[in-house]
Write a protein that holds these residues in place. Structure first.
Motif, PDB file in Angstrom:
ATOM      1  N   ASP A 144      28.773  40.082   5.054  1.00  0.00           N
ATOM      2  CA  ASP A 144      30.208  40.025   4.771  1.00  0.00           C
ATOM      3  C   ASP A 144      30.534  38.633   4.239  1.00  0.00           C
ATOM      4  N   SER A 145      30.980  38.530   2.981  1.00  0.00           N
ATOM      5  CA  SER A 145      31.216  37.228   2.365  1.00  0.00           C
ATOM      6  C   SER A 145      32.626  37.135   1.803  1.00  0.00           C
ATOM      7  N   PHE A 146      33.232  35.956   1.926  1.00  0.00           N
ATOM      8  CA  PHE A 146      34.542  35.667   1.354  1.00  0.00           C
ATOM      9  C   PHE A 146      34.407  34.444   0.449  1.00  0.00           C
ATOM     10  N   TYR A 147      34.994  34.533  -0.746  1.00  0.00           N
ATOM     11  CA  TYR A 147      34.923  33.419  -1.689  1.00  0.00           C
ATOM     12  C   TYR A 147      36.297  33.103  -2.247  1.00  0.00           C
ATOM     13  N   MET A 148      36.542  31.823  -2.451  1.00  0.00           N
ATOM     14  CA  MET A 148      37.671  31.361  -3.241  1.00  0.00           C
ATOM     15  C   MET A 148      37.125  31.051  -4.633  1.00  0.00           C
ATOM     16  N   LEU A 149      37.682  31.680  -5.661  1.00  0.00           N
ATOM     17  CA  LEU A 149      37.155  31.524  -7.012  1.00  0.00           C
ATOM     18  C   LEU A 149      37.970  30.541  -7.834  1.00  0.00           C
ATOM     19  N   GLY A 150      37.261  29.740  -8.623  1.00  0.00           N
ATOM     20  CA  GLY A 150      37.840  29.026  -9.742  1.00  0.00           C
ATOM     21  C   GLY A 150      37.357  29.718 -10.999  1.00  0.00           C
ATOM     22  N   GLU A 151      37.734  29.228 -12.165  1.00  0.00           N
ATOM     23  CA  GLU A 151      37.389  29.941 -13.397  1.00  0.00           C
ATOM     24  C   GLU A 151      35.885  30.075 -13.586  1.00  0.00           C
ATOM     25  N   ALA A 152      35.123  29.083 -13.168  1.00  0.00           N
ATOM     26  CA  ALA A 152      33.676  29.149 -13.358  1.00  0.00           C
ATOM     27  C   ALA A 152      32.904  28.938 -12.066  1.00  0.00           C
ATOM     28  N   GLY A 153      33.588  28.590 -10.997  1.00  0.00           N
ATOM     29  CA  GLY A 153      32.896  28.283  -9.748  1.00  0.00           C
ATOM     30  C   GLY A 153      33.409  29.097  -8.589  1.00  0.00           C
ATOM     31  N   ARG A 154      32.869  28.805  -7.408  1.00  0.00           N
ATOM     32  CA  ARG A 154      33.252  29.545  -6.209  1.00  0.00           C
ATOM     33  C   ARG A 154      33.065  28.648  -4.996  1.00  0.00           C
ATOM     34  N   LEU A 155      33.843  28.932  -3.969  1.00  0.00           N
ATOM     35  CA  LEU A 155      33.735  28.221  -2.701  1.00  0.00           C
ATOM     36  C   LEU A 155      33.669  29.256  -1.593  1.00  0.00           C
TER      37      LEU A 155
END
Length: 549
Positions: free
Chosen positions: A83-94
């Motif tokens: 189970d994964s959660f990500y905050m996205l930017g246009e080219a990256g992820r956190l």
């Protein structure tokens, strides 16, 4: 009142909608009394044809209804493994770590499923118990008795000509009467709307809030396939333009569900939810997964997001609202199917008791009490502030304050009380003059697709020889109000290309409704700023034919 020209059939309980709520009610009624006469009416061409959900299923509803569902072959074959959660930017992820999240956000013990297939299996269980299940039977009207109590529905009316007259092959349909009518139509059901308005069931409640969920099924490279992998993202491409996020669920057979949700309280009428979804798939983490794969299905539907404070009164004389007809989705969990099943079970038990005790037709107060004070209420109360925090203060406040509030609610305490939603999603739309147009990249035909091409992957079909089921209260409003004031938002908020503004040289603009494209998502009924569009049921069997959603 009844139409004496129609045939009538009598049942103990008439259920509208063969979704998880309606089928759960039917099964439970027969478990309690095998002689109970129960019918389920489904507008789709088959059970499951109009079912679209994420879906990661919490099996607590099935556990309560059919404890031996595994032995009976329920199609819950892919347990969640990560189970994964990500905050996205246009080219990256956190990566957002899992450990600070409240326990209720954990997907351990849940399953990646096709709810369409789950409902097909549930319909089989219901029929084995003696429930009559009739697909292709759209319920177009409610039937009331002389005291104003709901006593039935009109189903199976066919052959109305495009001008509204009765065509040469007209069939009047039949009236199906019951001691109780259960409405399990899903989000923004047309009969549920009428019941809520007629009996003022939303009095004192916050307005219901909605999201638009869009979903594609992809077959991907087997080397990239990880059955049971669950990923959610927030942030790009929506940014500050709208709330929402995505889901990517790996099921079996090298298939992946790729979905995108846009909260419908966005302000900018130039926002194009469908194109936000298509743009999302070009993010590196999604593009890499889908490269070399192929899209095999597409669909869309609205999602109820108001939660606890928006749930209307659930009962009126002779009728009860089940599941998403009342808005039982847990927004941060992105789950409502378990509550739909529990609501169907609770309604069935209340109706059984009322009929046994000679109180048939009375309001099912026991059902209302069960939902408010039982497991459904407990589930929804804990998360009731996440949506209003997100709407008012943005994503980060929702993650921080909303997460804290969910933690404190696990011990029955909330420092925030119960926050209000305020405006409806239609009222949230601002005039175009306050905003700038949004430039969207052209679909590449590999990862992203134009709307009409994608609609063909929903297998949608409507008989053209019937009136449009999308009714305009005032036919002048689209061109005279919505186009100059809001830049014609229906041409963008519809995920199926139903609405067009035709502008030809030397002519006044005209509004065109391509109702044949409609995937029954109900977004137009929700988001149209002046609330000028009324979604009604087309003739039975028409609409999408989802194979595995």
């Amino acid at each position: 009142m009844s139409d004496t020209t129609r045939e009538t059939m009598e049942y103990d309980v008439v259920i509208v909608g063969a979704g998880p709520a309606g089928l759960s009610a039917a099964i439970r009624l027969k478990q309690l009394d095998p002689d109970r006469e129960v019918v389920v009416l489904e507008k789709g061409s088959e059970v499951g044809a109009h079912i679209l959900s994420g879906a990661v299923l919490d099996p607590c509803g099935l556990d309560a209804l059919i404890p031996d569902w595994k032995e009976k072959g329920a199609p819950l074959n892919v347990p969640v493994k990560d189970d994964s959660f990500y905050m996205l930017g246009e080219a990256g992820r956190l990566r957002v770590p899992n450990f600070p999240m409240p326990p209720l956000m954990n997907n351990h013990g849940n399953y990646v499923v096709s709810m369409g297939n789950v409902c097909r299996w549930m319909a089989e269980q219901a029929e084995e118990l003696g429930v009559e299940v009739f697909p292709g039977m759209a319920c177009s009207e409610l039937v009331f008795d002389e005291d104003g109590r709901v006593k039935g529905v009109v189903a199976g009316e066919f052959g109305i000509a495009p001008d509204g007259s009765k065509g040469p092959n007209y069939e009047p349909g039949m009236e199906l009467h019951g001691k109780y009518v259960f409405l399990g139509e899903g989000v923004r059901g047309s009969l549920s709307k009428q019941v809520i308005e007629k009996f003022d069931l939303a009095q004192g409640k916050e307005p219901q809030k909605y999201g638009l969920g869009m979903k594609e099924i992809w077959e991907i490279d087997p080397d990239k396939h990880r059955p049971g992998s669950v990923t959610h993202t927030m942030g790009w491409p929506l940014g500050k333009n709208a709330g929402g996020g995505s889901f990517i669920y790996h099921l079996d057979n090298n298939q992946v569900y790729v979905g995108f949700v846009v909260h419908l309280n966005y302000k900018n009428p130039y926002l194009y939810p469908y194109m936000e979804f298509q743009r999302f798939k070009h993010h590196p983490i999604v593009a890499e997964l889908l490269e070399g794969g192929k899209r095999v299905a597409y669909g869309a539907r609205a999602i109820s997001e108001g939660g606890w404070q928006s749930m209307p009164k659930l009962v009126a004389p002779g009728v009860a609202l089940l599941g998403c007809s009342a808005g039982m989705v847990n927004v941060p969990r992105i789950k409502g199917n378990h509550n739909a099943m529990l609501s169907g079970k609770a309604a069935a038990e209340a109706a059984h008791a009322a009929i046994e005790n000679g109180r048939a037709g009375d309001e099912l107060a026991a059902y209302e009490d069960d939902v408010r004070n039982g497991p459904i209420g407990s589930d929804l109360r804990k998360v009731r502030n996440v949506k209003p925090l997100w709407s008012k203060y943005g994503l980060m406040a929702s993650l921080g304050l909303g997460g804290f509030d969910m933690w404190t609610n696990t011990i029955g305490l909330s420092l925030l009380g119960t926050l209000k939603h305020g405006k409806t999603d239609a009222e949230a739309t601002e005039e175009a003059a306050k905003h700038k147009e949004i430039a969207y990249p052209k679909p590449d035909g590999k990862l992203s697709f134009d709307r009409l091409t994608n609609v063909s992957f929903s297998m949608t079909n409507h008989d053209e020889n019937q009136p449009a089921h999308l009714k305009l209260k005032d036919p002048d409003v689209p061109v005279k109000v919505n186009l100059p004031k809001y830049a014609g938002p229906s041409a963008r908020y519809c995920p199926a290309g139903v609405y067009e503004f035709i502008q030809e040289d030397g002519k006044e603009p005209r509004f065109q409704i391509n109702f044949q494209n409609c995937v029954h998502c109900k977004t137009c009924d929700i988001k149209d700023p002046p609330q000028n569009i009324n979604w009604t049921t087309p003739q039975g069997g028409d609409g999408p034919n989802y194979p595995n959603m």
